[in-house]
Each structure stands twice: as C-alpha cells, then as structure tokens.
Write a protein that holds these residues in place. Structure first.
Motif, PDB file in Angstrom:
ATOM      1  N   ALA A 180       0.827  -1.206   0.000  1.00 21.04           N
ATOM      2  CA  ALA A 180       0.000   0.000   0.000  1.00 21.04           C
ATOM      3  C   ALA A 180       0.864   1.261   0.000  1.00 21.04           C
ATOM      4  N   GLN A 181       1.927   1.248   0.784  1.00 20.90           N
ATOM      5  CA  GLN A 181       2.838   2.394   0.843  1.00 20.90           C
ATOM      6  C   GLN A 181       3.510   2.613  -0.513  1.00 20.90           C
ATOM      7  N   LEU A 182       3.933   1.527  -1.131  1.00 20.60           N
ATOM      8  CA  LEU A 182       4.600   1.622  -2.429  1.00 20.60           C
ATOM      9  C   LEU A 182       3.652   2.142  -3.507  1.00 20.60           C
ATOM     10  N   CYS A 183       2.430   1.614  -3.530  1.00 23.61           N
ATOM     11  CA  CYS A 183       1.459   2.066  -4.535  1.00 23.61           C
ATOM     12  C   CYS A 183       1.118   3.538  -4.360  1.00 23.61           C
ATOM     13  N   SER A 184       0.888   3.951  -3.134  1.00 21.38           N
ATOM     14  CA  SER A 184       0.477   5.327  -2.866  1.00 21.38           C
ATOM     15  C   SER A 184       1.582   6.326  -3.158  1.00 21.38           C
ATOM     16  N   HIS A 185       2.815   6.013  -2.741  1.00 21.84           N
ATOM     17  CA  HIS A 185       3.900   6.987  -2.811  1.00 21.84           C
ATOM     18  C   HIS A 185       4.747   6.888  -4.076  1.00 21.84           C
ATOM     19  N   VAL A 186       4.744   5.726  -4.734  1.00 26.91           N
ATOM     20  CA  VAL A 186       5.665   5.523  -5.856  1.00 26.91           C
ATOM     21  C   VAL A 186       4.949   5.092  -7.135  1.00 26.91           C
ATOM     22  N   LEU A 187       4.237   3.977  -7.092  1.00 26.56           N
ATOM     23  CA  LEU A 187       3.724   3.382  -8.321  1.00 26.56           C
ATOM     24  C   LEU A 187       2.618   4.209  -8.966  1.00 26.56           C
TER      25      LEU A 187
END
Length: 225
Positions: A85-92
């Motif tokens: 979730a952190q990766l999708c929200s902040h990066v992907l």
C-alpha cells in the motif's frame, strides 16, 4: 469498498516479475530495465516488499526476524500488504499517472502464492486485501520465472550464503507456492507469460524481450528483437 486513491488516468505500464525462490527475478528485472531505457523509455524499477523507507523496514522485519518473535501467518500477510500500500500510494500510482513504465520485482501475485497457496489462506480473501492495498495499480504483463523447487532453493542459498526466514520454510511449502503460481498463470494467460528460468541468464533475457515485443507496443521500436 471505497478506493484509497483518488481517480486518476494511469497511462504508464506496470511489468512485474514473479516466481519461486532462485528464479533470477531481480537479475531479469534489472536487464529488462536496462533494455527499455536503451530504447528511450522512461522506466522506474523497484521491489517488493520495500521500495519506500517504510517498506524497507517492513522488508527487513519479514526477512531477517528482527523482532525475535515468530510472525504468525496473518501478520506476515498483512505486513506484505502494508508495504504494498505504501509503495502504490507513494511511488507506483504517481509514476503510472506520469506515463512512466515500471519494472517491479514481485507484486500482488506473491501474496497469493506465498500466503495463499503456500500458507493456506483463502486466496479470494487475499485478493480483496490486495485490492485494498493497490487501488487501481495493476500489471499489464507478468513474467513468471518458473524453476523446480530444489534447483531454485539451491541457487538462492548459493547466492546469499544462507537461508532467510522464507527460504527456510519446508520444501512442501515451496512446492505448493510454485504450483500456485502455475495455476494462476493458467487462469490469466493474457497477463502472465511463463519463462523457463533454468536456462542461462542471456537466454532467459532474450525470451523476455521476445515476449515483451509480442505483448506490448514499445514506443518507436519495431516489434522484433
């Protein structure tokens, strides 16, 4: 269920690498990234779990038993999804909205394979959890680097010199997750591409490029390798 991301138009492409331990996912993700960049494509590459400061802390916790407390299976599944979730929200999601291509070492299919088929959690419940973590972020192409369990584990141990927490799981766990990957690929042939990862690195890379040109339009490149 309410989406956790605002509506946006994602014009980029997400390509993921999946498979059992020792299949060479990180190596092939790097080689594909280099190839795409050589064609003038703007590419972001990252990994799961990890890819953000919070995600890297979770990765360390999952792999290296930092707490010295055994993780229950539910905690393991939730930690993977928290990192995602952190990766999708902040990066992907921001990168896809910019129109970037992304090459990702593991994504949602890993949770289905490891925690679903491997640990025995209900796969459909895990799909719901994945959807909550990822929002609209979805791969357009997934390379499944398939390798027999014993050979893959031997490669993984030879690479690192020791087993991490997941590599130390019983062989039948790893066989279940490999079987799970193959089942998922059979059910979604339009997204998955199975690649024999027992081949030499350069042969695997050439096969990946061939499939890439067959499945996706590469800007400014004729569909041949």
């Amino acid at each position: 269920m309410l989406p956790i991301y605002p509506f946006c138009t994602m014009t980029g492409k997400l390509i993921t690498f999946e498979g059992p331990e020792g299949g060479g996912k990180s190596t092939q993700a790097r080689l594909l990234t280099e190839y795409l960049r050589s064609k003038g494509i703007r590419v972001l590459t990252t990994r799961e779990p990890g890819g953000t400061p919070t995600g890297e802390i979770i990765r360390d916790l999952l792999q290296n038993d930092l707490s010295k407390e055994p993780l229950c299976d539910a905690t393991e599944a939730l930690l993977f999804c928290a990192s995602r979730a952190q990766l999708c929200s902040h990066v992907l999601a921001p990168a896809l909205e910019r129109g970037d291509w992304i090459v990702l070492d593991r994504f949602t299919d890993s949770t289905l394979a490891y925690q679903g088929y491997g640990r025995g959690f209900d796969v459909e419940r895990l799909r719901v959890l994945n959807a909550f973590a990822t929002g609209p972020v979805t791969p357009v192409l997934t390379f499944l680097l398939d390798i027999p369990v014993q050979k893959g584990l031997e490669r993984a141990i030879a690479r690192s010199g020791n087993k991490d927490r997941i590599e130390s799981a019983p062989v039948d766990f790893h066989q279940r997750l490999r079987d799970g990957y193959l089942e998922m690929a059979r059910k979604e042939p339009g997204r998955f591409a199975i690649v024999n990862a027992t081949q030499p690195i350069e042969c695997v890379s050439a096969e990946i490029r061939r499939i890439l040109h067959t499945r996706l339009d590469i800007p400014g490149v004729v569909a041949s390798v």
